[in-house]
Structure formats: C-alpha cells, structure tokens
Scaffold this motif. Structure first.
Motif, PDB file in Angstrom:
ATOM      1  N   ILE A  76       9.917  -1.038  -6.836  1.00  0.00           N
ATOM      2  CA  ILE A  76       8.936  -0.694  -5.815  1.00  0.00           C
ATOM      3  C   ILE A  76       7.569  -1.069  -6.367  1.00  0.00           C
ATOM      4  CG2 ILE A  76       7.779   1.203  -4.631  1.00  0.00           C
ATOM      5  CD1 ILE A  76      10.526   2.534  -4.369  1.00  0.00           C
ATOM      6  N   GLU A  77       6.812  -1.780  -5.555  1.00  0.00           N
ATOM      7  CA  GLU A  77       5.491  -2.267  -5.952  1.00  0.00           C
ATOM      8  C   GLU A  77       4.479  -1.978  -4.855  1.00  0.00           C
ATOM      9  OE1 GLU A  77       4.603  -3.841  -8.756  1.00  0.00           O
ATOM     10  OE2 GLU A  77       6.535  -4.331  -9.634  1.00  0.00           O
ATOM     11  N   ASP A  78       3.220  -1.949  -5.222  1.00  0.00           N
ATOM     12  CA  ASP A  78       2.092  -1.928  -4.277  1.00  0.00           C
ATOM     13  C   ASP A  78       2.215  -0.835  -3.212  1.00  0.00           C
ATOM     14  OD1 ASP A  78       1.170  -4.096  -5.712  1.00  0.00           O
ATOM     15  OD2 ASP A  78       1.949  -5.571  -4.300  1.00  0.00           O
ATOM     16  N   VAL A  79       2.451   0.388  -3.661  1.00  0.00           N
ATOM     17  CA  VAL A  79       2.494   1.525  -2.741  1.00  0.00           C
ATOM     18  C   VAL A  79       1.059   1.995  -2.526  1.00  0.00           C
ATOM     19  CG1 VAL A  79       3.368   3.856  -2.331  1.00  0.00           C
ATOM     20  CG2 VAL A  79       4.725   2.236  -3.681  1.00  0.00           C
ATOM     21  N   VAL A  80       0.603   1.951  -1.281  1.00  0.00           N
ATOM     22  CA  VAL A  80      -0.756   2.414  -0.994  1.00  0.00           C
ATOM     23  C   VAL A  80      -0.831   2.909   0.448  1.00  0.00           C
ATOM     24  CG1 VAL A  80      -1.583   0.094  -0.425  1.00  0.00           C
ATOM     25  CG2 VAL A  80      -3.220   1.821  -1.101  1.00  0.00           C
ATOM     26  N   VAL A  81      -1.535   4.024   0.605  1.00  0.00           N
ATOM     27  CA  VAL A  81      -1.811   4.601   1.922  1.00  0.00           C
ATOM     28  C   VAL A  81      -3.321   4.586   2.107  1.00  0.00           C
ATOM     29  CG1 VAL A  81      -1.702   6.724   3.299  1.00  0.00           C
ATOM     30  CG2 VAL A  81       0.269   6.019   1.927  1.00  0.00           C
ATOM     31  N   ASP A  82      -3.759   4.210   3.291  1.00  0.00           N
ATOM     32  CA  ASP A  82      -5.184   4.165   3.615  1.00  0.00           C
ATOM     33  C   ASP A  82      -5.822   5.516   3.292  1.00  0.00           C
ATOM     34  OD1 ASP A  82      -7.517   2.953   4.526  1.00  0.00           O
ATOM     35  OD2 ASP A  82      -7.076   3.346   6.636  1.00  0.00           O
ATOM     36  N   SER A  83      -6.949   5.496   2.611  1.00  0.00           N
ATOM     37  CA  SER A  83      -7.547   6.731   2.101  1.00  0.00           C
ATOM     38  C   SER A  83      -7.727   7.835   3.150  1.00  0.00           C
ATOM     39  CB  SER A  83      -8.862   6.449   1.360  1.00  0.00           C
ATOM     40  OG  SER A  83      -9.767   5.781   2.194  1.00  0.00           O
ATOM     41  N   PRO A  84      -8.150   7.557   4.397  1.00  0.00           N
ATOM     42  CA  PRO A  84      -8.276   8.659   5.361  1.00  0.00           C
ATOM     43  C   PRO A  84      -6.928   9.264   5.777  1.00  0.00           C
ATOM     44  CG  PRO A  84      -9.483   6.717   6.131  1.00  0.00           C
ATOM     45  CD  PRO A  84      -8.664   6.297   4.948  1.00  0.00           C
ATOM     46  N   GLN A  85      -5.834   8.578   5.476  1.00  0.00           N
ATOM     47  CA  GLN A  85      -4.503   9.041   5.889  1.00  0.00           C
ATOM     48  C   GLN A  85      -3.720   9.724   4.764  1.00  0.00           C
ATOM     49  OE1 GLN A  85      -3.568   8.865   9.085  1.00  0.00           O
ATOM     50  NE2 GLN A  85      -5.539   7.925   9.522  1.00  0.00           N
ATOM     51  N   ARG A  86      -4.305   9.796   3.583  1.00  0.00           N
ATOM     52  CA  ARG A  86      -3.587  10.373   2.441  1.00  0.00           C
ATOM     53  C   ARG A  86      -3.405  11.879   2.619  1.00  0.00           C
ATOM     54  NH1 ARG A  86      -6.725   6.697  -2.004  1.00  0.00           N
ATOM     55  NH2 ARG A  86      -5.834   4.753  -1.225  1.00  0.00           N
ATOM     56  N   GLY A  87      -2.348  12.385   2.008  1.00  0.00           N
ATOM     57  CA  GLY A  87      -2.056  13.808   2.080  1.00  0.00           C
ATOM     58  C   GLY A  87      -1.274  14.205   3.319  1.00  0.00           C
ATOM     59  N   LYS A  88      -0.821  13.237   4.094  1.00  0.00           N
ATOM     60  CA  LYS A  88      -0.088  13.514   5.336  1.00  0.00           C
ATOM     61  C   LYS A  88       1.402  13.187   5.224  1.00  0.00           C
ATOM     62  CE  LYS A  88      -4.161  12.552   8.174  1.00  0.00           C
ATOM     63  NZ  LYS A  88      -4.713  11.733   9.272  1.00  0.00           N
ATOM     64  N   GLY A  89       1.851  12.840   4.024  1.00  0.00           N
ATOM     65  CA  GLY A  89       3.266  12.550   3.825  1.00  0.00           C
ATOM     66  C   GLY A  89       3.683  11.112   4.083  1.00  0.00           C
ATOM     67  N   LEU A  90       2.712  10.219   4.286  1.00  0.00           N
ATOM     68  CA  LEU A  90       3.061   8.828   4.580  1.00  0.00           C
ATOM     69  C   LEU A  90       3.662   8.113   3.378  1.00  0.00           C
ATOM     70  CD1 LEU A  90      -0.016   7.788   6.732  1.00  0.00           C
ATOM     71  CD2 LEU A  90       2.187   8.681   7.470  1.00  0.00           C
ATOM     72  N   GLY A  91       3.121   8.384   2.201  1.00  0.00           N
ATOM     73  CA  GLY A  91       3.680   7.784   0.988  1.00  0.00           C
ATOM     74  C   GLY A  91       5.131   8.200   0.806  1.00  0.00           C
ATOM     75  N   LYS A  92       5.404   9.473   1.050  1.00  0.00           N
ATOM     76  CA  LYS A  92       6.779   9.970   0.940  1.00  0.00           C
ATOM     77  C   LYS A  92       7.676   9.287   1.963  1.00  0.00           C
ATOM     78  CE  LYS A  92       9.546  14.171   1.040  1.00  0.00           C
ATOM     79  NZ  LYS A  92       9.516  15.641   1.183  1.00  0.00           N
ATOM     80  N   GLN A  93       7.204   9.139   3.195  1.00  0.00           N
ATOM     81  CA  GLN A  93       7.997   8.458   4.229  1.00  0.00           C
ATOM     82  C   GLN A  93       8.305   7.019   3.823  1.00  0.00           C
ATOM     83  OE1 GLN A  93       5.451   9.202   7.738  1.00  0.00           O
ATOM     84  NE2 GLN A  93       7.272  10.076   8.681  1.00  0.00           N
ATOM     85  N   LEU A  94       7.308   6.325   3.311  1.00  0.00           N
ATOM     86  CA  LEU A  94       7.521   4.949   2.862  1.00  0.00           C
ATOM     87  C   LEU A  94       8.569   4.887   1.752  1.00  0.00           C
ATOM     88  CD1 LEU A  94       3.842   3.683   2.873  1.00  0.00           C
ATOM     89  CD2 LEU A  94       5.735   2.541   4.060  1.00  0.00           C
ATOM     90  N   LEU A  95       8.434   5.775   0.780  1.00  0.00           N
ATOM     91  CA  LEU A  95       9.369   5.776  -0.350  1.00  0.00           C
ATOM     92  C   LEU A  95      10.788   6.106   0.093  1.00  0.00           C
ATOM     93  CD1 LEU A  95       7.018   7.508  -2.879  1.00  0.00           C
ATOM     94  CD2 LEU A  95       8.088   5.279  -3.237  1.00  0.00           C
ATOM     95  N   LEU A  96      10.949   7.114   0.924  1.00  0.00           N
ATOM     96  CA  LEU A  96      12.288   7.486   1.383  1.00  0.00           C
ATOM     97  C   LEU A  96      12.919   6.375   2.210  1.00  0.00           C
ATOM     98  CD1 LEU A  96      11.760  11.266   2.217  1.00  0.00           C
ATOM     99  CD2 LEU A  96      12.889  10.268   0.206  1.00  0.00           C
ATOM    100  N   HIS A  97      12.111   5.701   3.001  1.00  0.00           N
ATOM    101  CA  HIS A  97      12.617   4.562   3.773  1.00  0.00           C
ATOM    102  C   HIS A  97      13.079   3.451   2.833  1.00  0.00           C
ATOM    103  CE1 HIS A  97      12.956   2.270   7.523  1.00  0.00           C
ATOM    104  NE2 HIS A  97      12.671   1.229   6.761  1.00  0.00           N
ATOM    105  N   ALA A  98      12.289   3.163   1.814  1.00  0.00           N
ATOM    106  CA  ALA A  98      12.654   2.125   0.848  1.00  0.00           C
ATOM    107  C   ALA A  98      13.926   2.506   0.089  1.00  0.00           C
ATOM    108  CB  ALA A  98      11.507   1.871  -0.125  1.00  0.00           C
ATOM    109  N   ILE A  99      14.064   3.779  -0.256  1.00  0.00           N
ATOM    110  CA  ILE A  99      15.270   4.233  -0.956  1.00  0.00           C
ATOM    111  C   ILE A  99      16.491   4.062  -0.059  1.00  0.00           C
ATOM    112  CG2 ILE A  99      16.447   6.280  -1.857  1.00  0.00           C
ATOM    113  CD1 ILE A  99      13.613   7.171  -2.886  1.00  0.00           C
TER     114      ILE A  99
END
Length: 143
Positions: A76-99
């Motif tokens: 997994i590379e280049d994981v980034v969430v737009d700064s105003p959207q952080r803390g809303k679980g988007l990174g987790k959603q991306l990671l779980l989808h990738a898994i």
C-alpha cells in the motif's frame, strides 16, 4: 462516501491527485499525465479513491502488486485524505477496501511503510491489524 477504483485516466482524477499528494509530503512532485496513464494501464498499480457525496475525490490509496520468486507481494502506497476531510474514517474505508481487494489477489500479506511522525496514520494501521515489523528500510536515490 464511496470508494472507487480508477482504471483509466481522466482529468478529474489527475487534478485530485495533484491536490492530494503534496498533502502527504510537500516535497512530492505530482506525476505527469502520461505517467499516470501508464501506471493505470499497467495492471500492477490499483488506484482507489474516496469520493464524497458531491462527487469530489477527497482521498486516495494505491495498492501495488508484483511477483517475485518468493510469491506475490502487495504494498500500500500514497495513502492520503484531503486535510478538511480527515478524522471522518475515510482513511480506514480506503484501507479496508484495499484489504478486501487484496484478498482476491492470491497473496499472503500486504505491506506498507509510514513515517513515525505520522502518528494518526500509524495508529490507524495498527487498529486495522497491521503489525509493525522489525526491519530496516533502505533507499538508494537514483537522481
């Protein structure tokens, strides 16, 4: 919020990537359009994006796969969430989808690296189930 895989080049995705990557590291130079087109066409790099209700790309993750004699490798590379959207679980959603996607690729593990100063990201990886390995990572700069 939805997670989508991008398989072909489009201007909207390119614009989002050029906005998101500097938020990961301000020394990153966004890829050229041709580079991104070739990456997407390779079949080895899987680009996933988080898309908001207003159809704006607000996060990204790349899952890279390659084969070596010891088996299929996934990173997994280049994981980034737009700064105003952080803390809303988007990174987790991306990671779980990738898994979930990675489970279809016949590999045993997924690897990633994260800089120690990215405290929130490191905590997220551990909560999801990534285990910190004892290893040294080396880089040899070609340019």
């Amino acid at each position: 919020m939805t997670i989508q895989q991008i398989t072909t080049f489009n201007q909207k995705t390119y614009q989002a990537i050029t906005n998101l990557l500097p938020q990961l590291d301000d020394s990153i130079t966004p890829p050229s359009k041709d580079f991104l087109k070739n990456m997407l066409a390779s079949g080895h790099s899987h680009l996933f994006v988080a898309v908001s209700e207003d159809n704006t790309i607000v996060g990204m993750l790349t899952l890279v796969e390659y084969d070596v004699p010891t088996g299929k490798k996934l990173w997994i590379e280049d994981v980034v969430v737009d700064s105003p959207q952080r803390g809303k679980g988007l990174g987790k959603q991306l990671l779980l989808h990738a898994i979930q996607f990675a489970q279809t690729r016949n590999a045993k593990t997924i690897m990633l690296t994260s800089r120690p100063h990215r405290i929130a990201a490191n905590k997220l990886y551990q909560r999801i189930g990534f285990i910190q390995r004892e290893t040294n990572v080396y880089a040899y700069n070609l340019k």
